[in-house]
Design an enzyme around this catalytic site. Structure first.
Site, PDB file in Angstrom:
ATOM      1  N   GLU B 142      -4.007   2.213  -3.658  1.00  9.49           N
ATOM      2  CA  GLU B 142      -4.187   3.620  -3.301  1.00  9.49           C
ATOM      3  C   GLU B 142      -4.914   3.665  -1.969  1.00  9.49           C
ATOM      4  OE1 GLU B 142      -6.242   5.505  -6.506  1.00  9.49           O
ATOM      5  OE2 GLU B 142      -4.698   4.985  -7.970  1.00  9.49           O
ATOM      6  N   GLU B 397      -0.473  -9.172  -2.095  1.00  4.94           N
ATOM      7  CA  GLU B 397      -0.733 -10.006  -3.274  1.00  4.94           C
ATOM      8  C   GLU B 397      -2.101 -10.693  -3.164  1.00  4.94           C
ATOM      9  OE1 GLU B 397       1.509  -9.468  -5.354  1.00  4.94           O
ATOM     10  OE2 GLU B 397       1.184 -10.868  -6.996  1.00  4.94           O
TER      11      GLU B 397
END
Lengths: 365, 420
Positions: B142, B397
């Site tokens: 976010e 990642e």
């Protein structure tokens, strides 16, 4: 298949070597370094682990089979204890392993049973030369064929246990090829320096300069006999050993500095709780793993007789030299001022660390 | 099995086939899609979908055949993750952006596979073997929550009357979010996996993932990012306003336990996926290094291996150092995936492989552009693109720094509280 598990036998060997490295070599290392002397008993005890003996088949007096992977595992573990001690314990391999790999039947029968039968005995090899751009494939020591003999001329450096050695395997340039010659202690024209080499580290390991002035070596004493031998596998075996010992020393420095960082407090926390230190440790561990795997792969390829084994060994050894320098330097840095003091071993490992850029020839798998 | 470095047949086969795919289907289009951001490479997607179907379908989709065959398979050591790593490496050698356009579920499917129940796997993963290429994506990040995903503010509240989760929030950086959520005619219906809190007071322990079907009402792709590299891969911002999903779409337990088990299980997904992302980094790096060697050879520059460093030219040193980095990074990927395949805990190795690959692929691609000079910097060749593409590997990642933190905690035996 890919697999990263040592066999049960390899694990047993590694465990035994680890015990010796941690309980015997490491505690003796500092005193040996300061006194320029390794206790004989210590070396004998390491010899009794049987690394060399287990790599030689029964027909030549040993009890096993040579494997570069096993050798790399064992050397890493032993160097985790102390590098000088490791190189001393395994010096006879510098002579015996090339004979096992490339010697004539006669040479194997003459030397191998004798070397592995008893206690550690001074057999050694001379590869390194005293030049900034020393290249094992472009030796300045020369061998020329004259009738039934090769005539050797030149000077060798960093030859462990040369003084008092029974025989030395001397590498020389024969028509542009590096070839090894068995030189007995009685050979005329062979002289060993009185003084030991004085190096940045490895004080405990007695190393000497060796001069060869018109030393006559019978054709039968060329490694492999008159037909000679493939130097590449020998060099690859040395490079893998160099990489494996570098991983061992780096791992020692990593572990020591990590434990220190978990004890040492600053600003109310352990210094390992600071990212500046923690990240250094993370990178050290990562680079050790990287080179360890590269070394294993090179060793495995050598055992399999793969064509690219030599190149892999070169890459592993080259990478290991950088990695060991980086890791050992950081270990000193993490200990700060204490790292610089000779009460802690990290400064010694850092001095070892730089050596892997030039130690190829001092160990073999 | 003793220490061994023999690539298994399925891996060498895949590498062989995918090299052709990379050369024929990816490389020729690399530049076009780099310069036409947000165009979808339909030809490639459809080709890859039918090729993958022909080869046995998505590896994460549940197999339809009976138990007999599976039991036989079990006898051989599993190599699933190693194979995926090799495939991703080979595809990323072709084009790491286009690898992201590979249908089959990606990280979204991986999350369902690792955190979902058997029923959920059948329900959500079977679609990847359908007639049309189908995508799934993972929505974690976010605006205010990147690596620190405990800061996630998206909320899921259970509406007990309808037994539905009502999700509100805004997600960014959703790789493949558009192809996974938007209902394109050429695509099968995909889904996104949305991370949300079911109990903000419980912090991490309240975090859950939800499968949100493509086209769900209240969910909207509000933006496609313009990026430095991997431009062919869409990176979406997705808003969820009173989005309703069925109760059974929650991955993991619907109740909040006092402990962190639920969150930890979800995070374990990363132990499986980090080495795979590392593999893509190795692929780009190899592409760049191969290209460099090719250009050097064309220009008569020989790399002399096996000689002392003191005698090497600067370029030779660089090339040799890069090979060391590349080979060792690949071995770390293989080891981490081998551990995953053999159910050995691999949090340390997974993160180390990502740290290493992130370093290696940024360094190598940057060095290659430098050594090639104007040829490297020019858009006539792909080296400059690979350098832009590669940078993402050290970011997504888990950034290199977060992974260092994970590695450090693992080796030191510290909790998140002890080493922040």
């Amino acid at each position: 298949m890919y697999s990263f598990d040592p066999t049960e036998e390899q694990q047993m060997l590694v465990d035994a070597v680890n015990k010796y490295a941690v309980n015997d070599l490491r505690p003796a290392a500092r005193e040996a370094e300061e006194n320029n002397d390794l206790p004989k008993k210590l070396v004998s005890k390491g010899w009794e682990l049987g690394l060399l003996q287990a790599s030689i088949p029964e027909s030549y007096g040993g009890f096993g089979e040579r494997s570069a992977v096993t050798g790399a595992l064992a050397l890493e573990e032993m160097a985790f204890g102390d590098l000088a001690g490791t190189l001393a314990v395994t010096t006879p391999s510098l002579f015996a392993t090339p004979i096992l790999l490339a010697g004539s039947e006669e040479q194997k029968k003459t030397y191998l049973p004798k070397i592995v039968a008893g206690d550690w005995s001074p057999y050694t090899a001379a590869l390194i030369e005293y030049a900034f751009d020393f290249d094992p494939n472009d030796l300045k020591t020369t061998a020329t064929l004259q009738g039934e003999n090769y005539i050797l001329n030149g000077e060798k450096a960093f030859v462990p246990f040369a003084r008092g050695a029974e025989s030395i395997l001397v590498y020389a340039n024969l028509d542009g090829q590096s070839q090894a010659f068995i030189v007995g202690k009685e050979a005329g024209g062979l002289s060993v320096s009185d003084e030991r080499e004085k190096l940045m580290s490895l004080n405990a390991l007695p190393m000497y300069r060796v001069r060869l002035e018109n030393v006559k070596v019978p054709v039968a004493n060329r490694l492999g006999g008159a037909a000679g031998h493939d130097f590449e596998i020998i060099l690859a075996s040395m490079r893998i050993a160099n990489a494996a010992t570098a991983v061992g020393v780096a791992n020692a420095a990593f572990e020591y500095s990590m434990n220190y960082a978990k004890e040492r407090e600053a600003f109310g926390v352990k210094i390992a709780q600071k990212q500046a230190i923690a990240f250094m440790l993370a990178e050290m561990r990562t680079e050790i793993e990287a080179i360890r795997l590269l070394t294993w792969e090179a060793a495995w390829k050598l055992d399999q007789g793969r064509e690219d084994a030599s190149n892999e060994a070169y890459l592993a050894s080259t990478g290991a030299a950088d990695m060991a320098m980086m890791v050992t330097d950081r270990a000193v840095q993490i200990l700060g001022g204490h790292g610089y003091i000779r009460e802690h071993p990290v400064e010694m490992w850092m001095r070892n660390g730089r050596g892997f850029a030039m130690f190829t020839g001092l160990a073999i798998v | 099995m003793p220490i061994e470095f023999e690539a298994p047949k399925p891996i060498t086969n895949a590498q062989f086939v995918l090299k052709t795919v990379a050369e024929e289907m990816m490389r020729p289009k690399s530049r076009y899609f780099d310069e036409h951001e947000h165009e979808i490479p339909w030809d490639y997607i459809e080709f890859m979908h039918s090729a993958m179907k022909a080869m046995g379908g998505s590896s994460l989709a549940p197999k339809e055949n009976g138990n007999g065959k599976d039991a036989e398979k079990e006898k051989r050591p599993p190599i699933g993750y190693q194979l995926i790593a090799a495939q991703l490496e080979a595809l990323s050698w072709g084009d790491v952006g286009m690898y992201h356009c590979l249908p089959g579920g990606g990280l979204g499917a991986a999350a369902v596979h690792s955190a979902g129940t058997a029923d959920q796997r059948v329900k959500f993963l079977s679609r990847f073997n359908g007639d049309k290429p189908t995508f799934a994506a993972m929505c974690i990040t976010e605006a205010g929550a990147g690596s620190d995903n405990s800061a996630i503010r998206t909320r899921a509240v259970l509406d007990e009357k309808t037994n539905e989760w009502v999700i509100n929030g805004e997600k960014i950086f959703v790789t493949g979010g558009d192809k996974s959520f938007t209902e394109y005619e050429k695509l099968g219906r995909g889904f996104i996996v949305v991370w949300a809190s079911i109990d903000p007071s419980a912090k991490r322990a309240g975090m859950r993932a939800f499968v949100v079907e493509g086209g769900t009402k209240g969910v909207e792709v509000v933006k496609l990012e313009k990026k430095m590299g991997i431009r062919v891969s869409d990176t979406a911002a997705i808003s969820l306003v009173d989005a309703r999903v069925p109760f059974e779409n929650i991955l993991g337990s619907p109740t909040v336990e006092k402990n962190m088990a639920g969150f930890k299980k979800a995070m374990a997904t990363f132990d499986a996926t980090r080495p795979l992302v590392a593999a893509t980094g190795v692929g780009v790096a190899r592409a760049a290094l191969d290209f460099l060697k090719e250009k050097l050879a064309e220009n008569g520059v020989k790399i002399r291996y096996g000689i002392p460093r003191q005698k090497l030219s600067s370029i030779e040193r660089d090339v040799i150092d890069m090979e060391i980095m590349l080979k060792s990074a690949w071995l770390m990927v293989i080891k981490a995936t081998w551990m995953a395949d053999n159910k050995k805990p691999n949090a340390l190795e997974a993160s180390m492989s990502k740290v290493k690959a992130g370093d290696v692929c940024t360094k190598i691609t940057q060095k290659v552009v430098e050594i090639l000079g104007p040829l490297g910097y020019s858009r006539e060749f792909l080296a400059e693109k690979w350098m832009r593409d590669a940078k993402i590997t050290d970011i997504y990642e888990g950034t290199g720094q977060i992974n260092r933190l994970v590695v450090a905690r693992q080796i030191l035996g510290y909790s998140g509280a002890e080493l922040r």
